[in-house]
Design an enzyme around this catalytic site. Structure first.
Site, PDB file in Angstrom:
ATOM      1  N   GLN A 102      10.115  21.791 -14.666  1.00  0.00           N
ATOM      2  CA  GLN A 102      11.259  22.700 -14.637  1.00  0.00           C
ATOM      3  C   GLN A 102      10.808  24.105 -14.247  1.00  0.00           C
ATOM      4  OE1 GLN A 102      14.444  21.791 -14.950  1.00  0.00           O
ATOM      5  NE2 GLN A 102      15.174  23.877 -14.669  1.00  0.00           N
TER       6      GLN A 102
ATOM      7  N   LYS B 270      19.812  17.375 -18.103  1.00  0.00           N
ATOM      8  CA  LYS B 270      19.185  16.312 -17.301  1.00  0.00           C
ATOM      9  C   LYS B 270      18.915  15.088 -18.181  1.00  0.00           C
ATOM     10  CE  LYS B 270      17.248  19.541 -13.967  1.00  0.00           C
ATOM     11  NZ  LYS B 270      16.136  20.304 -13.434  1.00  0.00           N
TER      12      LYS B 270
ATOM     13  N   ASP C  32      11.846  16.059  -7.203  1.00  0.00           N
ATOM     14  CA  ASP C  32      12.407  17.348  -6.766  1.00  0.00           C
ATOM     15  C   ASP C  32      12.209  17.571  -5.265  1.00  0.00           C
ATOM     16  OD1 ASP C  32      13.698  18.956  -8.703  1.00  0.00           O
ATOM     17  OD2 ASP C  32      11.788  19.391  -9.683  1.00  0.00           O
TER      18      ASP C  32
HETATM   19  N1  GUN Z   1      15.073  25.275 -11.684  1.00  0.00           N
HETATM   20  C1  GUN Z   1      16.246  25.560 -11.072  1.00  0.00           C
HETATM   21  N2  GUN Z   1      16.604  24.538 -10.251  1.00  0.00           N
HETATM   22  C2  GUN Z   1      15.639  23.606 -10.350  1.00  0.00           C
HETATM   23  C3  GUN Z   1      15.442  22.337  -9.744  1.00  0.00           C
HETATM   24  O1  GUN Z   1      16.232  21.859  -8.930  1.00  0.00           O
HETATM   25  N3  GUN Z   1      14.313  21.682 -10.109  1.00  0.00           N
HETATM   26  C4  GUN Z   1      13.409  22.203 -10.985  1.00  0.00           C
HETATM   27  N4  GUN Z   1      12.321  21.477 -11.271  1.00  0.00           N
HETATM   28  N5  GUN Z   1      13.563  23.375 -11.564  1.00  0.00           N
HETATM   29  C5  GUN Z   1      14.669  24.080 -11.252  1.00  0.00           C
END
Ligand code: GUN
Length: 294
Positions: free
Chosen positions: A98, A54, A121
């Site tokens: 996350q 990311k 998110d």
């Molecule tokens: N863990 C797995 N997929 C995601 C996501 O789309 N966002 C976040 N914050 N954590 C994740």
């Protein structure tokens, strides 16, 4: 039948390039760089890789990406206080925590602490509520990325049977909501589906999946959905990323599915890259919301 491969990497690259151009225009207009902070709690290796990806994607799109690393033993109150500080920081536009959080940390109060205007998110109750009502502030990254992929390959879902396997808050539930809506981020052709939200308790899951023109597999179980569960010609979107020895596999038995489906996403290189592309899109959206509100 040999299924067409729905290339998530290529589609994500196009989406990211589009965001990059818009970020340039935003910076010229406002003199501000969209900024995302990812909070990584603990040292889960997969999460560390996702967060690094990311960060890299942000840099390529002209977005400032920072990572706040906290130890797995962090107290809930400390984590919430850190989020409050980021909420109050006008230079931070997007915040993501996350997942999964380390065992013993309840994700609810943590995710609820994120300012809905910075919730890239789309996990906060306010944003989920807006999504449910068909007036989203942010689109949930993975479901929105899947809709972009369907549009890229002209797989209309309007009036068709979609079976979503898995009812998670991150993918299954919002995916079902977006596909069943009257209109969607890519227009009515990529909404208006008849959606079945199936899960581990669904009676005769293979028979349910066999009704689907489009299958979205998001149950988190390696190669769970077999080729003989599919209607010939179905389109299969595999959200799963599971480790199987040295290999990464999805929630769908790919080789079997490729012989029955008309189109299928690979793992890796399918849905994963789209999630990050939509996160960049949402970060720009959060920066815009911040500046429009000034
Ligand atoms: N863990 C797995 N997929 C995601 C996501 O789309 N966002 C976040 N914050 N954590 C994740």
């Amino acid at each position: 039948m040999t299924a067409e491969i729905l290339d998530g990497r290529k589609t994500a690259a196009e989406l990211r390039e589009n965001v990059r151009h818009k970020v340039v225009a935003f910076r010229e207009a406002y003199g501000v760089q969209p900024t995302l902070v990812a909070i990584l709690v603990g040292e889960d290796p997969a999460s560390s890789v996702y967060v690094r990806n990311k960060e890299k994607a942000c840099a390529k799109a002209g977005i400032a990406g920072r990572v706040l690393r906290l130890p797995a033993v962090v107290q809930q109150s400390v984590l919430v206080e850190q989020i409050h500080q980021l909420n109050a920081d006008a230079a931070v536009h997007g915040i993501l925590v996350q997942l999964p959080l380390p065992t013993g940390v309840d994700p609810r109060p943590i995710l609820d602490a994120v300012d809905p205007l910075k919730d890239v998110d789309c996990f906060s109750p306010a944003n989920v509520g807006l999504l449910m009502q068909g007036r989203p502030r942010f689109l949930p990254c993975t479901p929105a990325g899947i809709i972009q992929l369907l549009r890229r390959y002209s797989v209309s879902v309007q009036g068709r049977q979609v079976v979503v396997v898995g009812r998670s808050d991150i993918v299954g539930k919002p995916m079902a909501m977006l596909l069943a809506a009257k209109d969607g981020p890519c227009g009515a052709e990529y909404a208006n589906a008849t959606v079945t939200l199936a899960h581990s308790q669904t009676a005769d899951l293979p028979a349910t999946v066999r009704q689907a023109d489009i299958v979205i597999a998001a149950c988190g179980q390696p190669e769970f959905i077999r080729g003989d569960w599919l209607k010939p010609g179905a389109v299969v979107i595999d959200v799963g990323i599971n480790r199987s020895g040295e290999r990464l596999v999805g929630d769908v038995a790919f080789e079997e599915a490729s012989k029955v489906a008309s189109a299928v996403t690979p793992v890796p290189g399918g849905v994963g890259p789209l999630t990050i592309a939509m996160l960049l899109h949402n970060t720009l959206q959060a920066a815009r919301l911040h500046h429009w509100a000034q």
